[in-house]
Design a protein around this motif. Structure first.
Motif, PDB file in Angstrom:
ATOM      1  N   GLY A  71     -24.519  36.465 -71.670  1.00 48.17           N
ATOM      2  CA  GLY A  71     -24.963  35.581 -70.596  1.00 48.17           C
ATOM      3  C   GLY A  71     -24.669  36.110 -69.207  1.00 48.17           C
ATOM      4  O   GLY A  71     -24.638  35.352 -68.239  1.00 48.17           O
ATOM      5  N   ALA A  72     -24.483  37.409 -69.096  1.00 53.06           N
ATOM      6  CA  ALA A  72     -24.158  38.004 -67.798  1.00 53.06           C
ATOM      7  C   ALA A  72     -25.400  38.109 -66.921  1.00 53.06           C
ATOM      8  O   ALA A  72     -26.492  38.418 -67.401  1.00 53.06           O
ATOM      9  N   THR A  73     -25.206  37.869 -65.651  1.00 55.03           N
ATOM     10  CA  THR A  73     -26.257  38.092 -64.652  1.00 55.03           C
ATOM     11  C   THR A  73     -25.828  39.181 -63.669  1.00 55.03           C
ATOM     12  O   THR A  73     -26.619  39.597 -62.830  1.00 55.03           O
ATOM     13  N   ILE A  74     -24.575  39.623 -63.799  1.00 51.93           N
ATOM     14  CA  ILE A  74     -24.026  40.665 -62.929  1.00 51.93           C
ATOM     15  C   ILE A  74     -23.587  41.831 -63.805  1.00 51.93           C
ATOM     16  O   ILE A  74     -22.850  41.642 -64.777  1.00 51.93           O
ATOM     17  N   GLU A 109     -35.532  47.530 -64.437  1.00 50.89           N
ATOM     18  CA  GLU A 109     -36.848  47.493 -65.091  1.00 50.89           C
ATOM     19  C   GLU A 109     -36.747  46.875 -66.480  1.00 50.89           C
ATOM     20  O   GLU A 109     -37.654  46.175 -66.918  1.00 50.89           O
ATOM     21  N   LEU A 110     -35.646  47.125 -67.165  1.00 50.46           N
ATOM     22  CA  LEU A 110     -35.459  46.576 -68.510  1.00 50.46           C
ATOM     23  C   LEU A 110     -35.120  45.099 -68.498  1.00 50.46           C
ATOM     24  O   LEU A 110     -35.491  44.357 -69.415  1.00 50.46           O
ATOM     25  N   ASP A 111     -34.394  44.654 -67.471  1.00 55.40           N
ATOM     26  CA  ASP A 111     -34.000  43.244 -67.375  1.00 55.40           C
ATOM     27  C   ASP A 111     -33.842  42.870 -65.903  1.00 55.40           C
ATOM     28  O   ASP A 111     -32.798  43.116 -65.304  1.00 55.40           O
ATOM     29  N   ALA A 112     -34.875  42.255 -65.373  1.00 58.18           N
ATOM     30  CA  ALA A 112     -34.889  41.908 -63.948  1.00 58.18           C
ATOM     31  C   ALA A 112     -33.908  40.787 -63.611  1.00 58.18           C
ATOM     32  O   ALA A 112     -33.615  40.567 -62.435  1.00 58.18           O
ATOM     33  N   VAL A 146     -26.989  48.612 -72.551  1.00 59.75           N
ATOM     34  CA  VAL A 146     -26.097  47.792 -71.731  1.00 59.75           C
ATOM     35  C   VAL A 146     -26.774  46.468 -71.377  1.00 59.75           C
ATOM     36  O   VAL A 146     -26.141  45.415 -71.431  1.00 59.75           O
ATOM     37  N   VAL A 147     -28.050  46.511 -71.037  1.00 54.66           N
ATOM     38  CA  VAL A 147     -28.735  45.280 -70.640  1.00 54.66           C
ATOM     39  C   VAL A 147     -28.797  44.280 -71.786  1.00 54.66           C
ATOM     40  O   VAL A 147     -28.695  43.072 -71.572  1.00 54.66           O
TER      41      VAL A 147
END
Length: 165
Positions: free
Chosen positions: A87-90, A113-116, A79-80
């Protein structure tokens, strides 16, 4: 900078619960990407193309009404990684109950942990849609039950057609 939300799921089929969370996501983002997860080991009731069409038919009007850009996409990995691609941050996750909360907290921790840079946002489902799950909807429809209270009318028709065979 536009706020881009990624709302992942299987959406097999699209339910009123999914649409409730999508509508809420439209209130916190400028663009919402609904990601249909595909897994080689799973045999969904509806094809990816059918699920994408259902989401377009039912979700696009919600986004238009909210003045939000809307897109439906598919992904088959993390998913990350999919969220990053758009370009999602949410990362939008709907919560129906405590069981969802416990599971989603674990997922949010791992995803963090995978994408802060990706912030998981939990959106509570409206009380009227909390008992709805796609799994239960499929089971009820398979036994020729009435699912019209749980899905939009066009989805109920698709389910009836699918199980009339």
């Amino acid at each position: 900078m536009p706020r881009v939300a990624f709302y992942p799921g299987s959406f097999d089929p699209v339910t009123n619960g999914h649409l409730d969370i999508l509508g809420r996501a439209c209130r916190i983002a400028d663009r919402v990407v609904v990601g249909i997860g595909t897994h080689a080991g799973k045999a969904p009731l509806f094809s990816v193309a059918e699920r994408a069409q259902m989401l377009e038919d039912c979700g696009a009007p919600l986004a238009r009404a909210a003045g939000v850009a809307f897109e439906v996409a598919t992904f088959d990995g993390l998913v990350v990684a999919a969220a990053s691609l758009f370009g999602a941050t949410i990362l939008v996750r709907g919560l129906r109950d405590g069981v969802d909360f416990d599971y989603e907290m674990q997922m949010a921790g791992m995803n963090g942990e995978l994408d802060a840079t990706l912030q998981t946002v939990f959106l509570p489902a409206a009380p009227s849609v909390r008992p709805i799950s796609a799994t239960l909807v499929r089971q009820i429809a398979a036994m020729k039950g009435d699912v019209s209270a749980f899905v939009p009318s066009e989805i109920a028709a698709r389910l009836a057609a699918r199980f009339s065979k």
